[in-house]
Every structure is written in C-alpha cells, then in structure tokens.
Scaffold this motif. Structure first.
Motif, PDB file in Angstrom:
ATOM      1  N   ALA A   1       1.028  -0.097   2.438  1.00  0.00           N
ATOM      2  CA  ALA A   1       1.573  -0.728   3.645  1.00  0.00           C
ATOM      3  C   ALA A   1       1.632   0.245   4.816  1.00  0.00           C
ATOM      4  N   SER A   2       1.782   1.525   4.533  1.00  0.00           N
ATOM      5  CA  SER A   2       1.943   2.509   5.600  1.00  0.00           C
ATOM      6  C   SER A   2       0.625   3.102   6.074  1.00  0.00           C
TER       7      SER A   2
ATOM      8  N   SER B   1      -2.861   1.981   5.134  1.00  0.00           N
ATOM      9  CA  SER B   1      -4.131   1.271   4.995  1.00  0.00           C
ATOM     10  C   SER B   1      -4.099   0.000   5.830  1.00  0.00           C
ATOM     11  N   GLU B   2      -5.254  -0.615   5.962  1.00  0.00           N
ATOM     12  CA  GLU B   2      -5.376  -1.867   6.700  1.00  0.00           C
ATOM     13  C   GLU B   2      -5.446  -3.057   5.746  1.00  0.00           C
TER      14      GLU B   2
ATOM     15  N   LEU C   1      -4.067  -6.041   3.184  1.00  0.00           N
ATOM     16  CA  LEU C   1      -2.963  -6.911   2.829  1.00  0.00           C
ATOM     17  C   LEU C   1      -2.713  -6.738   1.334  1.00  0.00           C
TER      18      LEU C   1
ATOM     19  N   GLY D   1       6.001   0.611  12.836  1.00  0.00           N
ATOM     20  CA  GLY D   1       5.103  -0.315  12.157  1.00  0.00           C
ATOM     21  C   GLY D   1       5.924  -1.381  11.468  1.00  0.00           C
TER      22      GLY D   1
ATOM     23  N   LEU E   1       6.460  -4.287   8.605  1.00  0.00           N
ATOM     24  CA  LEU E   1       6.036  -4.788   7.303  1.00  0.00           C
ATOM     25  C   LEU E   1       6.675  -6.151   7.086  1.00  0.00           C
TER      26      LEU E   1
ATOM     27  N   ALA F   1      -3.291 -10.882  10.459  1.00  0.00           N
ATOM     28  CA  ALA F   1      -3.207  -9.469  10.068  1.00  0.00           C
ATOM     29  C   ALA F   1      -4.352  -8.655  10.650  1.00  0.00           C
TER      30      ALA F   1
ATOM     31  N   PRO G   1      -4.062  -4.445  12.647  1.00  0.00           N
ATOM     32  CA  PRO G   1      -3.917  -3.976  11.256  1.00  0.00           C
ATOM     33  C   PRO G   1      -3.102  -2.698  11.117  1.00  0.00           C
ATOM     34  N   GLN G   2      -3.067  -1.837  12.150  1.00  0.00           N
ATOM     35  CA  GLN G   2      -2.305  -0.609  12.073  1.00  0.00           C
ATOM     36  C   GLN G   2      -0.850  -0.796  12.511  1.00  0.00           C
TER      37      GLN G   2
ATOM     38  N   SER H   1       1.758  -5.061   8.830  1.00  0.00           N
ATOM     39  CA  SER H   1       1.256  -5.125   7.462  1.00  0.00           C
ATOM     40  C   SER H   1       1.944  -6.280   6.741  1.00  0.00           C
TER      41      SER H   1
ATOM     42  N   ALA I   1       2.840  -7.955   2.770  1.00  0.00           N
ATOM     43  CA  ALA I   1       2.917  -7.840   1.315  1.00  0.00           C
ATOM     44  C   ALA I   1       3.437  -9.162   0.783  1.00  0.00           C
TER      45      ALA I   1
END
Length: 468
Positions: A19-20, A22-23, A25, A104, A106, A127, A131-132, A135, A137
């Motif tokens: 989540a921190s 990568s791009e 999902l 960022g 989440l 998303a 993307p940066q 995020s 989940a």
C-alpha cells in the motif's frame, strides 16, 4: 481481541508495504471465518497516519458514489452524491496536493464480495487516476478477486490468498481465547482434531475447540499445554536461583568463620592474661586480614609545603629529570595535559576570601554517525539501480527476510535503515545493477513469491539520500 498470530503479522507487513510503495490494488481473499476483518482492522491500526485511512464496510447497496463520498467526508470536502468525472477530478486533485507533502490515502473495504461488478470496475479505474496518492485494499471471500482482476479497467492487482492455521498458531489462538494466562486447555491431539474439523480457519477452529472443551468428562484427563512460557525457562530460572542461594550461604559461612577466629583469639588472650603470661603473636589467616589492626607507629610530621610560581615548578621538574629520577606519573596517562596558562600573582588582602582558580571547560566531542557494511557499499556506488524487496518498521523482520532469501536470489541483498513518517524504517534491496535493463532482468529471475510482491526498481541514489 486476540493478538495477531505470526502468519497474520507477516500478511499485515506485506499489505502495508504494497500500500505504501507500489501502484497495486491489494485483494485479500479467504473463506468465511478466515480472519479477514481482523487483518483489515490491524492494517488500519498499523498505519503511521491514522487520519489518512478510510475504512468502509461494504454492503449490496454500496456503490462508487458512496466510496467517493466517504473519501470527500474524510477530507472535509463538499459532499458528493454522484459518480461523475467532476467528482473524481476534484478528489484526484486533492489527493495529489496532499501527496506533495508526503501524505497518502489508504482506502480499506471489508466484505468486498458484496460489491457488484460495476463498483469493482469503478474502484479499479479510479485507482489509476492517482496511483501514488490513493491506494485500495479490499478484503472479501474467495471469488470476488477474479472479477476484480479481470475488470475492463485492467488495473494492476495483487491477490493475497489466506492460508489455514498451522498447529502452533492454532494452539496460540485457542490459548488466547479460551485459556488462562495463554495456556491452551486442549492437548495437541485435540487441537489437531479441531483443525481437521474446521479446515484450520480461525472462526471455525474456535467453534470446534469450544465444543471439545465443553465435552463432558474430558477436563480431568486432558493435559494442558503452555503456549507462553516454556518449561525449560522455568527450570533455568530455578537453577539460577539455586546457585545464588548456594553463593549467599558460602559468603555467610566465610563471615562466620572469620568472626569465630576473632572470638578464639580474644579467648586465648584472656586466658593468657589470667595466668600472667604474655599473649603470643597473632597469626593472620586469609579471612581475617580485614579485621587486623595495623601496628601503631609514630606519626611522621607533615612536611611544610611551599607554594612556588609556575616557572619554579617547571625548574624543579627539570632538575629531577637531570638527577635521573622519573617525574611523578599523572593519574590519567591517557589524557594529555592541557597547557597551563600563567595567571598573574596578586597579593591576597587580610580577611579576603581566596580567589577560585579558573577552570577551562573540556572540549565537547561529537560521536560520528556509524553506518553498517551494507550501507557503506550502497553509499560507495557511483550510480546504478537497486530493486527494493521489503520495507518494514521491524528490524528483526527485515533481517529475517534477508536471511530467508539471500541464497535464493541472484543479486546481493543489502539492508539499510532510514525513517518513514517519523519512525525507523528498515529496507531490504537487491543490487547494485549497472542499468535499468539489468535490474529488470534481475526481477524476472526472482522466485515467483518475490515477483508477486511487486519489487520496486529504484536508482541507488534514492537509497543514498535516505541513508544520509
């Protein structure tokens, strides 16, 4: 609430990393009772900035407008009532602005299996806008991830399939929920039977364990297994306590022996005095040297001291050396003597307090910042690329990851320490590679399990800035 098990902790660390950094999902799947909600709440609680986490529990009525509205409400933006291009652009711009300051967002969605195909596709498409900065989940039962991954948006998705508990984790879980002080009330055979009945999934396992515990006539014959403090630790502590007790008894016996010797000496002296004899010399033993009084000697008169100026002291020291005598050794040979400044001699007035000598403060020393051998190698690189494989707040977790994979990858693994949102952050990378193409080839050569975690190709200068 039971504490996270070892396997659950590893999954939370992986999800936090994805989540921190990568791009992707993240889609977490497992049957009902697999512990998905526990993982979702643990991931939200682990975030360094809890204010940048939106937690949504899905339902069949939840659509994309509700997701956008939850994000807007979290940031105190104007209310959103529909999924329009204008609404998405407004949230995207706010997310990018916050990302410039290091923030960022989440978005965690639990029970995602209740979302329809259009909503899953809308999440995947949204998303890709930032993307940066944003995020996602999603946690749901097995099956929803296929529709999510194959949505028309074609967003990159990492699917984490949960696995049943091992015997050790099952013992710990049953001990946490039904035991006293973490002690599992079931035997290993009974826990294995509960795993067989439940398939090893936490929810069904606890139900099976409860039935076994409540079964009539089993409590008296069931051994209890400690899931916390091992028996070997208890025996070790008992051994240490025994050694301490023996040592104290020995010391007391030695002191008693010394006192007894003194009493015997006093008795002999009393008998000799009664008979008119002169007491014999006292023989000091190894234990009574601290008690013997030294023989009285006439006190030597203290020589008169004469204060000399600094120049005269230096002359006297030189004369001692010429006569073959070594000057007095200073108390601390390791510290060089500081040069003595000559102070003007002033005549003291009667009744005036003596002036305090000037004290020169010692210079302050600053300890240099130490770096590890891995960090030295990364700092010495003149250029190139590295592949980041793991980022964790746990130094032991990063070291264990490196030890596990060091012999299974083609490149050399390095570990360095930096900070992330004000906390220590330990990163494991592979490299250093001469070009980006070489780094891509190294990623393609990684084991499938590591490739599935989306390794991150970065310039080595990023690591050097983080170390410095």
């Amino acid at each position: 609430m039971p504490q996270l098990l070892a396997s659950q902790t590893r999954n939370v660390e992986l999800m936090s990393h994805l989540a921190s950094y990568s791009e992707l999902l993240v889609a977490v799947t497992g049957p009902q009772g697999a512990g998905k909600s526990a993982l979702a709440n643990a991931l939200a609680a682990q975030r360094e900035l809890p204010d940048d986490t939106v937690f949504v529990t899905a339902s069949i009525m939840l659509g994309m407008p509700s997701v956008l509205s939850a994000i807007a409400n979290h940031w105190d933006m104007p209310a959103i009532h529909e999924d329009s291009a204008q609404s998405r652009e407004m949230i995207r711009n706010e997310a990018l602005t916050r990302a410039e300051d290091g923030g960022g967002l989440l978005v965690i969605i639990d029970q995602a299996e209740q979302l329809d195909a259009d909503t899953l596709n809308g999440i995947a498409h949204f998303a890709l806008l930032a993307p940066q900065a944003i995020s996602f989940a999603l946690f749901g039962e097995q099956g929803f991830e296929a529709e999510f991954r194959n949505s028309p948006a074609q967003a990159p998705v990492h699917v984490l399939q949960l696995e049943p508990l091992t015997l050790d984790d099952a013992v710990l879980l049953v001990g946490q929920v039904y035991g006293e002080d973490g002690i599992c009330p079931l035997s290993d055979q009974e826990v294995a039977k509960a795993i067989e009945i439940s398939g090893g999934w936490p929810g069904a396992l606890l139900l099976s364990a409860e039935k076994l515990i409540m079964a009539p006539g089993r409590a008296a014959n069931t051994p209890r297994r400690a899931s916390g403090f091992p028996l070997r630790n208890i025996l070790g502590i008992a051994g240490i306590a025994t050694l301490l007790a023996m040592f104290l008894l020995y010391q007391m016996s030695q002191e008693d022996e010394g006192e007894q010797q003194l009493a015997d000496i006093a008795a002999e002296a009393a008998v000799a005095e009664a008979l008119g004899q002169k007491p014999g010399p006292v023989k000091a033993g190894p234990q009574d040297f601290n008690y013997a009084e030294p023989a009285s000697e006439p006190a030597a008169s203290a020589p008169e001291t004469t204060e000399l100026p600094v120049t005269e002291v230096a002359t006297v020291s030189a004369s001692v050396v010429e006569q073959g005598q070594a000057p007095a050794k200073p108390e601390e040979d390791a510290v060089p003597a500081a040069p003595v400044a000559k102070a003007p001699v002033t005549e003291a007035k009667p009744g005036a307090a003596p002036a305090a000598p000037a004290v020169t403060p010692a210079p302050k020393t600053v300890s240099p910042v130490s770096v590890s051998r891995d960090e030295q190698v990364l700092l010495a690189a003149k250029g190139g690329y590295i592949v980041q494989l793991l980022g964790s707040h746990s130094e032991a977790g990063a070291a264990g990851f490196r030890k596990e994979w060091s012999d299974k990858v083609t490149g050399t693994l390095y570990q360095y320490q930096t900070t992330h949102n004000g906390k220590d952050w330990f990163v494991v990378v592979s490299g250093v590679y001469g070009s980006k193409a070489e780094a891509r080839a190294a990623v393609n050569a990684l084991p499938q399990k590591l490739r599935a975690q989306s390794p991150w190709i970065r310039p080595v200068t990023d690591a050097q800035k983080a170390i410095r």
